[in-house]
Write an enzyme that holds these catalytic residues in place. Structure first.
Site, mmCIF file in Angstrom:
data_model
loop_
_atom_site.group_PDB
_atom_site.id
_atom_site.type_symbol
_atom_site.label_atom_id
_atom_site.label_comp_id
_atom_site.label_asym_id
_atom_site.label_seq_id
_atom_site.Cartn_x
_atom_site.Cartn_y
_atom_site.Cartn_z
ATOM 1 N N HIS A 180 0.843 -1.200 0.000
ATOM 2 C CA HIS A 180 0.000 0.000 0.000
ATOM 3 C C HIS A 180 0.871 1.239 0.000
ATOM 4 O O HIS A 180 2.044 1.213 0.347
ATOM 5 C CB HIS A 180 -0.961 0.008 1.197
ATOM 6 C CG HIS A 180 -0.303 0.293 2.511
ATOM 7 N ND1 HIS A 180 -0.178 1.572 3.004
ATOM 8 C CD2 HIS A 180 0.255 -0.516 3.437
ATOM 9 C CE1 HIS A 180 0.427 1.526 4.181
ATOM 10 N NE2 HIS A 180 0.714 0.271 4.466
ATOM 11 N N CYS A 181 0.256 2.346 -0.452
ATOM 12 C CA CYS A 181 0.909 3.650 -0.366
ATOM 13 C C CYS A 181 0.032 4.519 0.526
ATOM 14 O O CYS A 181 -0.675 3.987 1.385
ATOM 15 C CB CYS A 181 1.108 4.247 -1.757
ATOM 16 S SG CYS A 181 -0.430 4.555 -2.634
ATOM 17 N N ALA A 182 0.008 5.799 0.340
ATOM 18 C CA ALA A 182 -0.721 6.695 1.235
ATOM 19 C C ALA A 182 -2.234 6.509 1.182
ATOM 20 O O ALA A 182 -2.914 6.665 2.192
ATOM 21 C CB ALA A 182 -0.375 8.141 0.918
#
Length: 192
Positions: free
Chosen positions: A26-28
């Site tokens: 995942h990212c932000a």
């Protein structure tokens, strides 16, 4: 039972089950899935899930927008499925399996040039500013430039040439550094 347990169950059904997930990170704001068979993903079903804000495919990764609570969603997903946590770089590498040859080539070139783009932009801005003060006639009815009327700005004009051109002169070194960094060879640059 976690906050997103029902959504995770629906998501797993929508992407073709846990066995269809090669890796997830995942990212932000997004979950990044690399799927064994991307065609098994039912996008309409996934986008109807309450916590899902949207989805798209990019760089061989099926990305699902969750929003600010993506890290909570991700941690519950890992806990409930028993999947191994992975980084964005691992997901990028795994995602290349879903790309054709041209897409993989472009992906590699983008990873090589992305770290040196700021230097290229700065060099261009410096040379652009230099052209404004040295080539556009603002003074004495449009017959003289700032460098013609001011010794200080003439010196700045000459100095900016050095900095602006140095960035482009050493561009091959920057590209070589970026390639070596990408291939993990930066540790071997020290001569014995």
């Amino acid at each position: 039972m976690g906050k997103f347990s029902n959504d995770i169950r629906e998501l797993l059904e929508g992407i073709g089950g846990k066995e269809n997930i090669v890796t997830v990170s995942h990212c932000a704001t997004r979950l990044r899935f690399v799927l064994a068979d991307p065609k098994k993903a039912d996008i309409e079903k996934i986008e109807k899930i309450k916590s899902v804000k949207g989805s798209f495919t990019q760089a061989g990764q099926f990305q699902i927008i969750i929003g600010n609570e993506v890290s909570v969603f991700y941690n519950e997903l890992i806990k409930e499925t028993g999947l191994k946590e992975s980084s964005k770089d691992e997901a990028k590498k795994a995602g290349r399996q879903n790309m054709n040859l041209l897409q993989r080539l472009i992906s590699h070139l983008a990873e090589i040039f992305a770290p040196i783009i700021p230097a290229i932009v700065v060099g261009g801005l410096i040379l652009g500013f230099r052209n404004v003060i040295g080539d556009i006639a603002f003074y004495e009815d449009g017959t003289k430039t700032l460098t013609d009327v001011s010794q200080f700005w003439a010196g700045v004009h000459h100095f900016l040439w050095l900095i602006g051109e140095a960035i482009f002169f050493f561009l091959p070194v920057g590209i070589t550094w970026s390639i070596a960094k990408k291939w993990g060879q930066h540790k071997f640059w020290v001569l014995s």
